[in-house]
Write a protein that holds these residues in place. Sequence first.
Motif, PDB file in Angstrom:
ATOM      1  N   ILE A 109     -20.457 -49.339 -28.330  1.00  0.00           N
ATOM      2  CA  ILE A 109     -21.175 -48.594 -29.366  1.00  0.00           C
ATOM      3  C   ILE A 109     -20.643 -48.986 -30.749  1.00  0.00           C
ATOM      4  CG2 ILE A 109     -21.764 -46.283 -30.196  1.00  0.00           C
ATOM      5  CD1 ILE A 109     -21.191 -45.331 -27.296  1.00  0.00           C
ATOM      6  N   GLY A 110     -19.410 -49.479 -30.787  1.00  0.00           N
ATOM      7  CA  GLY A 110     -18.872 -49.978 -32.043  1.00  0.00           C
ATOM      8  C   GLY A 110     -18.421 -48.885 -32.987  1.00  0.00           C
ATOM      9  N   ILE A 111     -17.372 -48.198 -32.586  1.00  0.00           N
ATOM     10  CA  ILE A 111     -16.795 -47.195 -33.479  1.00  0.00           C
ATOM     11  C   ILE A 111     -16.038 -47.953 -34.570  1.00  0.00           C
ATOM     12  CG2 ILE A 111     -15.171 -45.279 -33.640  1.00  0.00           C
ATOM     13  CD1 ILE A 111     -15.604 -45.157 -30.466  1.00  0.00           C
ATOM     14  N   PRO A 112     -16.351 -47.719 -35.841  1.00  0.00           N
ATOM     15  CA  PRO A 112     -15.645 -48.483 -36.875  1.00  0.00           C
ATOM     16  C   PRO A 112     -14.166 -48.092 -36.929  1.00  0.00           C
ATOM     17  CG  PRO A 112     -17.160 -46.874 -37.842  1.00  0.00           C
ATOM     18  CD  PRO A 112     -17.299 -46.758 -36.368  1.00  0.00           C
ATOM     19  N   ILE A 113     -13.329 -49.108 -36.849  1.00  0.00           N
ATOM     20  CA  ILE A 113     -11.890 -48.850 -36.882  1.00  0.00           C
ATOM     21  C   ILE A 113     -11.314 -49.503 -38.130  1.00  0.00           C
ATOM     22  CG2 ILE A 113      -9.703 -49.243 -35.693  1.00  0.00           C
ATOM     23  CD1 ILE A 113     -11.258 -49.318 -33.083  1.00  0.00           C
ATOM     24  N   GLY A 114     -10.482 -48.823 -38.840  1.00  0.00           N
ATOM     25  CA  GLY A 114      -9.861 -49.376 -40.035  1.00  0.00           C
ATOM     26  C   GLY A 114      -8.934 -50.528 -39.663  1.00  0.00           C
TER      27      GLY A 114
END
Length: 335
Positions: A109-114
Amino acid sequence: MRDTISYDQLKCELELLEQEAEKEIQAAGDKETLENLRVNFLGKKGRLSRVLGGMGKLPDKDRPLVGQRANLLKTQLQKLLLERNEHLKTKALSDLISKETIDVTAPPIGIPIGKRHPILKTTEDIVDLFCGLGYSMAEGPEIENDHYNFTALNIPKGHPARDMQDTFYLGEDLLLRTHTSPVQIRFLEQNSPPVRIVAPGRVYRRDSVDSTHSPVFHQVEVLAIDEGLDFSHLRGTVMAFLKAFFGDLPVRFRASYFPFTEPSAEVDVQWRGRWLEVMGCGMVDPSVLEGLGLDPEKWSGFAAGLGVERFCMVRHGIDDIRRLYTSDLRFLDQF
Ligand code: DAH
């Protein structure tokens, strides 16, 4: 005249009941519906009982026949109810399983990670490599005074070397440090040799911005003081570090001048066909050691100042330093 009912009539009713019951049982979608159907068709006051209630009106000879048929129908419907019930149970389970199944082949799903900024990452990599060589971390303030930034590093007032580093002054004496070298002095005031430290940090100069200059940039200071250290130790350390960081890039040492080292050198690596300076270094000048109360006959050492942006740009093939400061996520996301 007594009411009579013919065998054919009852048989017909039973057949109708059979057809309806089968249809409705097959269509039942849950347990409650099934239970209602059971009561409806087979219960004490259900439809089968009612049909059988009419048996009294049959001629005697026909009763056993209808009785048999009714019993058969009863077992048949019970069986159907049971089967339907089993079917509903299995279906409920497989529905649950397919609902809860995790499709491991589905795209994420592509959780945005810093991420760490490439400058921070480069700084940490440099520090890590030196830590692997036995160095520890030290730090100093970004707001410095004239003494630590210049005088203690053998750059007295009026010395031309002050012009090499155009300074942001915050007052008569306070300034934004122009390099990380003052950490050498601060550390040696607090710690006796032998010492081996790396000191990363932000530094400031009044440079105008272009593709290789920024008024704020980052350095890592390296300092080793011990008995018997000479230029071969400096060179060996720098070469081992550069090889670990860059792999096999060509390296050259170029004679240079810094007031706080003697001899001094600048180190270039060959990148895209050009020599690019990545650090200044040298043997700590005896007068710096004397200023700290250390005997230069006993102690010697080397120091280096690494330009973090240069290391970062060479490693990642970045051609403009400004890209590192514009916070463009399309750019930063690549690292
Ligand atoms: N401080 C110098 C500069 O910013 C770089 C440098 C040169 C640091 C030689 C050192 C050194 O420790 O030995 O230009």
